[in-house]
Design a protein around this motif. Structure first.
Motif, PDB file in Angstrom:
ATOM      1  N   ASP A   1     -29.583 -27.909  -1.511  1.00 47.94           N
ATOM      2  CA  ASP A   1     -29.489 -28.988  -0.524  1.00 47.94           C
ATOM      3  C   ASP A   1     -29.082 -28.431   0.837  1.00 47.94           C
ATOM      4  O   ASP A   1     -29.598 -28.861   1.871  1.00 47.94           O
ATOM      5  N   ILE A   2     -28.162 -27.485   0.837  1.00 41.12           N
ATOM      6  CA  ILE A   2     -27.715 -26.866   2.091  1.00 41.12           C
ATOM      7  C   ILE A   2     -28.875 -26.103   2.733  1.00 41.12           C
ATOM      8  O   ILE A   2     -29.166 -26.263   3.918  1.00 41.12           O
ATOM      9  N   ILE A   3     -29.545 -25.294   1.927  1.00 40.84           N
ATOM     10  CA  ILE A   3     -30.693 -24.524   2.417  1.00 40.84           C
ATOM     11  C   ILE A   3     -31.780 -25.469   2.936  1.00 40.84           C
ATOM     12  O   ILE A   3     -32.328 -25.268   4.021  1.00 40.84           O
ATOM     13  N   GLY A   4     -32.062 -26.501   2.173  1.00 40.34           N
ATOM     14  CA  GLY A   4     -33.084 -27.474   2.574  1.00 40.34           C
ATOM     15  C   GLY A   4     -32.746 -28.169   3.881  1.00 40.34           C
ATOM     16  O   GLY A   4     -33.626 -28.418   4.703  1.00 40.34           O
ATOM     17  N   ASP A   5     -31.467 -28.461   4.087  1.00 39.77           N
ATOM     18  CA  ASP A   5     -31.055 -29.103   5.326  1.00 39.77           C
ATOM     19  C   ASP A   5     -31.321 -28.184   6.519  1.00 39.77           C
ATOM     20  O   ASP A   5     -31.848 -28.616   7.542  1.00 39.77           O
TER      21      ASP A   5
END
Length: 143
Positions: free
Chosen positions: A131-135
């Protein structure tokens, strides 16, 4: 405080694990000029960090192409990660050193320290790392 200390080791494990995965992902992104994280083998402080620390921490430095305006555009496109004046929380927090921690340091002095206008400091939290990477990926795509 005692309640928080009981789970500190678990939170720090996840913090460090996520930071390494995040740093590796950002290293591959074409809009990231440089990733600074002592957990990466090619980081200039990698060997020293291995010698003195149990892990590599949760702070990752990113440098993008562009000026302060571009950095601000990126930060304000983030949806999960928070723009914050302090670092070190369960949530992923982001700051712009050239405007915040080193905002009063003359640009030439900052650059001698390696703090270019395109640098973003990320305190990687304990959220699901994808989720962090995707953000960050969705924000970088908008630049």
């Amino acid at each position: 405080m005692m309640r928080g200390l009981k789970t500190l080791h678990l939170r720090m494990e996840r913090h460090c694990e996520n930071a390494l995965a995040f740093a590796r992902a950002m290293e591959k992104h074409p809009k990231i000029r440089k990733v600074r994280y002592p957990g990466l083998p090619d980081d200039p402080f990698h060997r020293r960090a291995q010698k003195y620390f149990n892990d590599f921490g949760g702070i990752v430095g990113l440098e993008i192409e562009g000026d302060l305006k571009k950095v601000q555009e990126l930060v304000f496109q983030l949806k999960l990660c928070y723009f914050a004046v302090s670092l070190g929380d369960l949530d992923t927090l982001v700051q712009i050193p050239a405007l915040m921690t080193h905002g009063k340091v003359p640009r030439e002095e900052r650059e001698k320290m390696g703090i270019m206008d395109g640098v973003i400091r990320v305190s990687v939290g304990v959220e699901h790392v994808e989720d962090i990477i995707g953000d960050f990926e969705q924000a970088l795509e908008k630049l």
